[in-house]
Write a protein that holds these residues in place. Structure first.
Motif, PDB file in Angstrom:
ATOM      1  N   VAL A  26      -5.203   8.417   9.764  1.00 55.38           N
ATOM      2  CA  VAL A  26      -4.425   7.443   9.173  1.00 55.38           C
ATOM      3  C   VAL A  26      -5.216   6.262   8.842  1.00 55.38           C
ATOM      4  CG1 VAL A  26      -2.356   6.034   9.202  1.00 55.38           C
ATOM      5  CG2 VAL A  26      -2.320   8.362  10.102  1.00 55.38           C
ATOM      6  N   PRO A  27      -5.415   5.625   7.688  1.00 58.18           N
ATOM      7  CA  PRO A  27      -4.894   6.336   6.426  1.00 58.18           C
ATOM      8  C   PRO A  27      -5.590   7.579   5.730  1.00 58.18           C
ATOM      9  CG  PRO A  27      -6.077   4.516   5.969  1.00 58.18           C
ATOM     10  CD  PRO A  27      -6.121   4.686   7.267  1.00 58.18           C
ATOM     11  N   SER A  28      -4.798   8.215   4.910  1.00 57.66           N
ATOM     12  CA  SER A  28      -5.513   9.485   4.304  1.00 57.66           C
ATOM     13  C   SER A  28      -5.317   9.435   2.739  1.00 57.66           C
ATOM     14  CB  SER A  28      -4.692  10.663   4.954  1.00 57.66           C
ATOM     15  OG  SER A  28      -3.381  10.823   4.342  1.00 57.66           O
ATOM     16  N   ASP A  29      -5.718  10.305   2.146  1.00 59.43           N
ATOM     17  CA  ASP A  29      -5.982  10.495   0.566  1.00 59.43           C
ATOM     18  C   ASP A  29      -5.528  11.749   0.241  1.00 59.43           C
ATOM     19  OD1 ASP A  29      -7.012   7.809   0.097  1.00 59.43           O
ATOM     20  OD2 ASP A  29      -9.012   8.480  -0.094  1.00 59.43           O
ATOM     21  N   PRO A  30      -4.290  12.011  -0.054  1.00 56.13           N
ATOM     22  CA  PRO A  30      -4.022  13.570  -0.645  1.00 56.13           C
ATOM     23  C   PRO A  30      -4.845  13.950  -1.633  1.00 56.13           C
ATOM     24  CG  PRO A  30      -2.014  11.843  -0.350  1.00 56.13           C
ATOM     25  CD  PRO A  30      -3.343  11.074  -0.161  1.00 56.13           C
ATOM     26  N   GLN A  31      -5.217  13.332  -2.614  1.00 55.51           N
ATOM     27  CA  GLN A  31      -6.102  13.861  -3.589  1.00 55.51           C
ATOM     28  C   GLN A  31      -7.567  13.281  -3.388  1.00 55.51           C
ATOM     29  OE1 GLN A  31      -4.598  15.266  -6.106  1.00 55.51           O
ATOM     30  NE2 GLN A  31      -2.651  14.735  -5.192  1.00 55.51           N
ATOM     31  N   GLY A  32      -7.885  13.266  -1.945  1.00 58.15           N
ATOM     32  CA  GLY A  32      -9.326  13.103  -1.669  1.00 58.15           C
ATOM     33  C   GLY A  32     -10.204  11.990  -2.316  1.00 58.15           C
ATOM     34  N   ALA A 116      -0.329   2.061  -7.170  1.00 61.40           N
ATOM     35  CA  ALA A 116      -0.625   1.203  -5.814  1.00 61.40           C
ATOM     36  C   ALA A 116      -1.283  -0.202  -6.309  1.00 61.40           C
ATOM     37  CB  ALA A 116      -1.281   1.967  -4.607  1.00 61.40           C
ATOM     38  N   VAL A 117      -1.194  -1.220  -5.638  1.00 57.16           N
ATOM     39  CA  VAL A 117      -1.917  -2.473  -5.709  1.00 57.16           C
ATOM     40  C   VAL A 117      -2.404  -2.965  -4.615  1.00 57.16           C
ATOM     41  CG1 VAL A 117      -1.084  -4.756  -6.512  1.00 57.16           C
ATOM     42  CG2 VAL A 117       0.347  -3.009  -7.507  1.00 57.16           C
ATOM     43  N   ALA A 141      -6.501   5.734   1.996  1.00 52.78           N
ATOM     44  CA  ALA A 141      -7.894   5.468   2.912  1.00 52.78           C
ATOM     45  C   ALA A 141      -8.499   4.925   1.564  1.00 52.78           C
ATOM     46  CB  ALA A 141      -8.569   6.804   2.963  1.00 52.78           C
ATOM     47  N   TRP A 142      -8.485   5.272   0.254  1.00 55.14           N
ATOM     48  CA  TRP A 142      -9.326   4.855  -0.760  1.00 55.14           C
ATOM     49  C   TRP A 142      -8.918   3.259  -1.040  1.00 55.14           C
ATOM     50  CZ3 TRP A 142     -13.247   4.691  -3.932  1.00 55.14           C
ATOM     51  CH2 TRP A 142     -13.311   4.274  -5.187  1.00 55.14           C
ATOM     52  N   GLN A 143      -7.528   2.904  -1.167  1.00 55.19           N
ATOM     53  CA  GLN A 143      -7.199   1.592  -0.971  1.00 55.19           C
ATOM     54  C   GLN A 143      -7.548   0.772   0.204  1.00 55.19           C
ATOM     55  OE1 GLN A 143      -2.852   1.034  -2.191  1.00 55.19           O
ATOM     56  NE2 GLN A 143      -2.844  -1.095  -1.436  1.00 55.19           N
ATOM     57  N   ALA A 144      -7.735   1.281   1.289  1.00 60.48           N
ATOM     58  CA  ALA A 144      -8.033   0.482   2.459  1.00 60.48           C
ATOM     59  C   ALA A 144      -9.579   0.239   2.467  1.00 60.48           C
ATOM     60  CB  ALA A 144      -7.773   1.304   3.929  1.00 60.48           C
ATOM     61  N   ALA A 145     -10.268   1.309   1.860  1.00 61.83           N
ATOM     62  CA  ALA A 145     -11.736   1.152   1.671  1.00 61.83           C
ATOM     63  C   ALA A 145     -11.904  -0.029   0.791  1.00 61.83           C
ATOM     64  CB  ALA A 145     -12.455   2.193   1.112  1.00 61.83           C
ATOM     65  N   ILE A 146     -11.356  -0.204  -0.479  1.00 61.15           N
ATOM     66  CA  ILE A 146     -11.514  -1.285  -1.545  1.00 61.15           C
ATOM     67  C   ILE A 146     -10.824  -2.529  -0.717  1.00 61.15           C
ATOM     68  CG2 ILE A 146     -10.639  -2.001  -3.562  1.00 61.15           C
ATOM     69  CD1 ILE A 146     -10.561   0.735  -4.593  1.00 61.15           C
ATOM     70  N   TYR A 149     -13.503  -4.031   1.598  1.00 59.91           N
ATOM     71  CA  TYR A 149     -14.921  -4.555   0.869  1.00 59.91           C
ATOM     72  C   TYR A 149     -14.379  -5.946   0.211  1.00 59.91           C
ATOM     73  CZ  TYR A 149     -18.616  -5.207  -2.410  1.00 59.91           C
ATOM     74  OH  TYR A 149     -19.609  -5.752  -3.112  1.00 59.91           O
ATOM     75  N   LEU A 150     -13.231  -5.873  -0.331  1.00 58.71           N
ATOM     76  CA  LEU A 150     -12.854  -7.313  -0.843  1.00 58.71           C
ATOM     77  C   LEU A 150     -12.596  -8.298   0.095  1.00 58.71           C
ATOM     78  CD1 LEU A 150     -10.536  -5.989  -3.768  1.00 58.71           C
ATOM     79  CD2 LEU A 150     -12.777  -6.790  -3.967  1.00 58.71           C
ATOM     80  N   ASP A 151     -11.965  -7.725   1.298  1.00 59.27           N
ATOM     81  CA  ASP A 151     -12.041  -8.868   2.400  1.00 59.27           C
ATOM     82  C   ASP A 151     -13.255  -9.482   2.967  1.00 59.27           C
ATOM     83  OD1 ASP A 151      -8.930  -8.189   2.236  1.00 59.27           O
ATOM     84  OD2 ASP A 151      -9.356  -7.037   4.153  1.00 59.27           O
ATOM     85  N   GLN A 152     -14.206  -8.546   2.830  1.00 56.33           N
ATOM     86  CA  GLN A 152     -15.584  -9.124   3.417  1.00 56.33           C
ATOM     87  C   GLN A 152     -16.189  -9.915   2.151  1.00 56.33           C
ATOM     88  OE1 GLN A 152     -17.833  -5.699   4.263  1.00 56.33           O
ATOM     89  NE2 GLN A 152     -17.089  -5.455   6.493  1.00 56.33           N
TER      90      GLN A 152
END
Length: 156
Positions: A26-32, A116-117, A141-146, A149-152
């Protein structure tokens, strides 16, 4: 006897349910999306918005574009830009043609029913308020990665 079963079986059921979820990431990306973009191509959409997103022909610049380029570099990806209206970019996010869209979207965006936002960031140069990026629905997972990065890069 019924009371004994409840006292013993309920905790065992809770443990069994907890253990059954241990293999789930968790989290996951259904579309990868994250796995596909990593080491490949990040398909980004841009809608011009002052200093945040500048468009000159096929060239995309501005502070948000720089952040997308930096994120792409962090996952060893190359950015391919699509320029369009917010509505066109949202359509492309829904069909999977884009991985992220940028522009002057805020946390009050009407597009949140369709895509998603990300969290809102108000420290991005050129932002007049909280700015968000748009990503495909469900690609957590994609949103969490972005967002990581933005948080840093821009979080206070």
């Amino acid at each position: 006897m019924n009371r004994w079963r409840r006292v013993c079986c309920v905790p065992l059921l809770v443990i069994a349910l907890g253990v059954s979820g241990c293999g789930v990431t968790v989290p996951s990306d259904p579309q990868g999306t994250l796995d596909r973009v990593r080491g490949g191509v990040l398909h980004a959409g841009a809608s011009a918005s002052g200093e945040l997103v500048t468009v000159d022909g096929s060239q995309v610049g501005g502070s948000l574009a720089g952040l997308v380029e930096g994120f792409a570099e962090s996952v060893d990806a190359k950015v391919e830009w699509t320029v369009g209206s917010e509505e066109d970019l949202v359509d492309d996010l829904e069909t999977g043609d884009l991985d992220v869209a940028i522009g002057g979207m805020t946390d009050a965006t009407p597009w949140s029913a369709r895509v998603a936002v990300t969290r809102a960031y108000d420290t991005i140069p050129g932002a007049r308020g909280p700015v968000v990026l748009l990503v495909p629905l469900g690609e957590n997972a994609w949103q969490a990665a972005i967002e990581g990065y933005l948080d840093q890069e821009v979080a206070p």
